[in-house]
Design a protein around this motif. Structure first.
Motif, PDB file in Angstrom:
ATOM      1  N   MET A 106     -35.997 -34.635   0.674  1.00 44.93           N
ATOM      2  CA  MET A 106     -36.716 -33.226   0.919  1.00 44.93           C
ATOM      3  C   MET A 106     -36.200 -32.125   0.377  1.00 44.93           C
ATOM      4  O   MET A 106     -36.366 -31.053  -0.388  1.00 44.93           O
ATOM      5  N   LYS A 107     -34.409 -32.018  -0.006  1.00 42.85           N
ATOM      6  CA  LYS A 107     -33.664 -31.208  -0.811  1.00 42.85           C
ATOM      7  C   LYS A 107     -34.243 -30.952  -2.223  1.00 42.85           C
ATOM      8  O   LYS A 107     -34.430 -30.131  -2.993  1.00 42.85           O
ATOM      9  N   LYS A 108     -34.451 -32.441  -2.753  1.00 42.84           N
ATOM     10  CA  LYS A 108     -35.083 -32.263  -4.095  1.00 42.84           C
ATOM     11  C   LYS A 108     -36.375 -31.597  -4.297  1.00 42.84           C
ATOM     12  O   LYS A 108     -36.823 -30.825  -5.215  1.00 42.84           O
ATOM     13  N   VAL A 109     -37.312 -32.021  -3.370  1.00 42.81           N
ATOM     14  CA  VAL A 109     -38.725 -31.413  -3.166  1.00 42.81           C
ATOM     15  C   VAL A 109     -38.573 -29.775  -3.070  1.00 42.81           C
ATOM     16  O   VAL A 109     -39.274 -29.064  -3.767  1.00 42.81           O
ATOM     17  N   GLU A 110     -37.611 -29.385  -2.257  1.00 42.64           N
ATOM     18  CA  GLU A 110     -37.429 -27.669  -2.309  1.00 42.64           C
ATOM     19  C   GLU A 110     -36.838 -27.163  -3.328  1.00 42.64           C
ATOM     20  O   GLU A 110     -37.506 -26.215  -3.705  1.00 42.64           O
ATOM     21  N   GLU A 111     -36.270 -28.014  -4.126  1.00 40.93           N
ATOM     22  CA  GLU A 111     -35.527 -27.538  -5.617  1.00 40.93           C
ATOM     23  C   GLU A 111     -36.473 -27.345  -6.460  1.00 40.93           C
ATOM     24  O   GLU A 111     -36.951 -26.314  -7.170  1.00 40.93           O
ATOM     25  N   VAL A 112     -37.602 -28.384  -6.567  1.00 40.64           N
ATOM     26  CA  VAL A 112     -38.721 -28.344  -7.284  1.00 40.64           C
ATOM     27  C   VAL A 112     -39.797 -27.013  -7.060  1.00 40.64           C
ATOM     28  O   VAL A 112     -40.095 -26.431  -8.004  1.00 40.64           O
ATOM     29  N   VAL A 113     -39.927 -26.821  -5.647  1.00 38.33           N
ATOM     30  CA  VAL A 113     -40.812 -25.890  -5.205  1.00 38.33           C
ATOM     31  C   VAL A 113     -40.294 -24.489  -5.695  1.00 38.33           C
ATOM     32  O   VAL A 113     -40.795 -23.554  -6.101  1.00 38.33           O
ATOM     33  N   ALA A 114     -39.143 -24.310  -5.645  1.00 31.63           N
ATOM     34  CA  ALA A 114     -38.391 -23.169  -5.598  1.00 31.63           C
ATOM     35  C   ALA A 114     -37.948 -22.656  -7.117  1.00 31.63           C
ATOM     36  O   ALA A 114     -37.760 -21.879  -7.818  1.00 31.63           O
ATOM     37  N   SER A 115     -38.023 -23.904  -8.071  1.00 29.21           N
ATOM     38  CA  SER A 115     -38.070 -23.719  -9.422  1.00 29.21           C
ATOM     39  C   SER A 115     -39.201 -22.806 -10.087  1.00 29.21           C
ATOM     40  O   SER A 115     -40.251 -22.678  -9.572  1.00 29.21           O
ATOM     41  N   ALA A 116     -38.885 -21.839 -11.241  1.00 33.41           N
ATOM     42  CA  ALA A 116     -39.710 -21.189 -12.014  1.00 33.41           C
ATOM     43  C   ALA A 116     -40.496 -22.122 -12.852  1.00 33.41           C
ATOM     44  O   ALA A 116     -41.796 -21.603 -13.021  1.00 33.41           O
ATOM     45  N   SER A 117     -40.404 -23.125 -13.125  1.00 34.58           N
ATOM     46  CA  SER A 117     -41.173 -23.942 -13.852  1.00 34.58           C
ATOM     47  C   SER A 117     -41.217 -25.467 -13.455  1.00 34.58           C
ATOM     48  O   SER A 117     -40.403 -25.840 -12.627  1.00 34.58           O
ATOM     49  N   ALA A 118     -42.288 -26.082 -13.613  1.00 30.52           N
ATOM     50  CA  ALA A 118     -42.513 -27.443 -13.359  1.00 30.52           C
ATOM     51  C   ALA A 118     -41.543 -28.545 -13.972  1.00 30.52           C
ATOM     52  O   ALA A 118     -41.323 -28.104 -15.225  1.00 30.52           O
ATOM     53  N   PRO A 119     -41.265 -29.397 -13.456  1.00 36.60           N
ATOM     54  CA  PRO A 119     -40.413 -30.332 -13.990  1.00 36.60           C
ATOM     55  C   PRO A 119     -41.232 -31.083 -15.137  1.00 36.60           C
ATOM     56  O   PRO A 119     -42.279 -31.116 -15.227  1.00 36.60           O
ATOM     57  N   GLU A 120     -40.431 -31.801 -15.994  1.00 39.59           N
ATOM     58  CA  GLU A 120     -41.045 -32.517 -17.164  1.00 39.59           C
ATOM     59  C   GLU A 120     -42.035 -33.551 -16.430  1.00 39.59           C
ATOM     60  O   GLU A 120     -41.741 -34.241 -15.587  1.00 39.59           O
ATOM     61  N   LYS A 121     -43.107 -33.687 -17.279  1.00 33.63           N
ATOM     62  CA  LYS A 121     -44.197 -34.793 -16.894  1.00 33.63           C
ATOM     63  C   LYS A 121     -43.789 -36.029 -16.928  1.00 33.63           C
ATOM     64  O   LYS A 121     -43.127 -36.548 -18.155  1.00 33.63           O
ATOM     65  N   LYS A 122     -43.675 -37.163 -16.204  1.00 33.47           N
ATOM     66  CA  LYS A 122     -43.286 -38.310 -16.327  1.00 33.47           C
ATOM     67  C   LYS A 122     -44.618 -39.365 -15.958  1.00 33.47           C
ATOM     68  O   LYS A 122     -44.993 -39.240 -14.927  1.00 33.47           O
ATOM     69  N   SER A 123     -45.270 -40.226 -16.647  1.00 33.31           N
ATOM     70  CA  SER A 123     -46.022 -40.761 -16.271  1.00 33.31           C
ATOM     71  C   SER A 123     -45.815 -42.098 -15.725  1.00 33.31           C
ATOM     72  O   SER A 123     -44.650 -42.841 -16.155  1.00 33.31           O
ATOM     73  N   ARG A 124     -46.436 -42.374 -14.288  1.00 34.30           N
ATOM     74  CA  ARG A 124     -45.781 -43.554 -13.619  1.00 34.30           C
ATOM     75  C   ARG A 124     -47.101 -44.662 -13.447  1.00 34.30           C
ATOM     76  O   ARG A 124     -48.064 -43.955 -13.630  1.00 34.30           O
ATOM     77  N   ARG A 125     -46.587 -45.707 -13.085  1.00 34.35           N
ATOM     78  CA  ARG A 125     -47.846 -46.764 -13.043  1.00 34.35           C
ATOM     79  C   ARG A 125     -48.705 -46.386 -12.026  1.00 34.35           C
ATOM     80  O   ARG A 125     -50.117 -46.460 -12.097  1.00 34.35           O
TER      81      ARG A 125
END
Ligand code: SF4
Length: 137
Positions: free
Chosen positions: A105-124
């Motif tokens: 949940m902390k990591k999700v909040e960091e992503v939401v608060a970030s000014a840019s989207a994280p690097e895309k990673k293709s998952r199965r």
């Protein structure tokens, strides 16, 4: 995005045909949707159309249990139901899984608060995810 997903629709159809007599889906806070609850045994059920057991399924249900605990509803258990392969998997919160959920949940909040989207990673599992078009098309 789930309303546009054939995968989600198929899951609903399997759920409805497999568990027609049980209590129906329960949506809480626009946040979690519980497939059905066995209120006598205190068990949340999540029905999966998949023919394989996946770790993500377990974490989805653990999150539901954790979310309800934050709202004061504790002592519940979870069960993943796989009607296609006729299997059930029990899921229970414990100290370790609760800590892991809090970290996520902390990591999700960091992503939401970030000014840019994280690097895309293709998952199965991207190919069957209801957000596929949003992320990749
Ligand atoms: S990256 Fe996008 S498509 Fe892949 S699993 Fe995550 S939300 Fe779904």
């Amino acid at each position: 995005m789930e309303h546009t997903s054939d995968t989600v629709l198929l899951g609903k159809l399997i759920d409805e045909s497999s568990y027609a007599r049980k209590e129906r889906q329960i949506e809480i806070d626009d946040t979690i949707v519980i497939d059905w609850i066995d209120s006598k045994r205190g068990v949340l059920h999540e029905v999966k159309k998949s023919d394989s057991l996946e770790e993500a399924h377990r974490w989805q249900l653990l999150y539901y249990l954790w979310y309800l605990k934050q709202k004061g509803v504790s002592g519940l258990k979870g069960e993943l139901d796989y009607p296609k392969i006729r299997q059930k998997v029990s899921v229970e919160l414990n100290e370790q899984t609760e800590e892991e959920i809090i970290e996520v949940m902390k990591k999700v909040e960091e992503v939401v608060a970030s000014a840019s989207a994280p690097e895309k990673k293709s998952r199965r599992f991207c190919k069957t995810c209801s957000y596929f078009e949003l992320c990749w098309v």
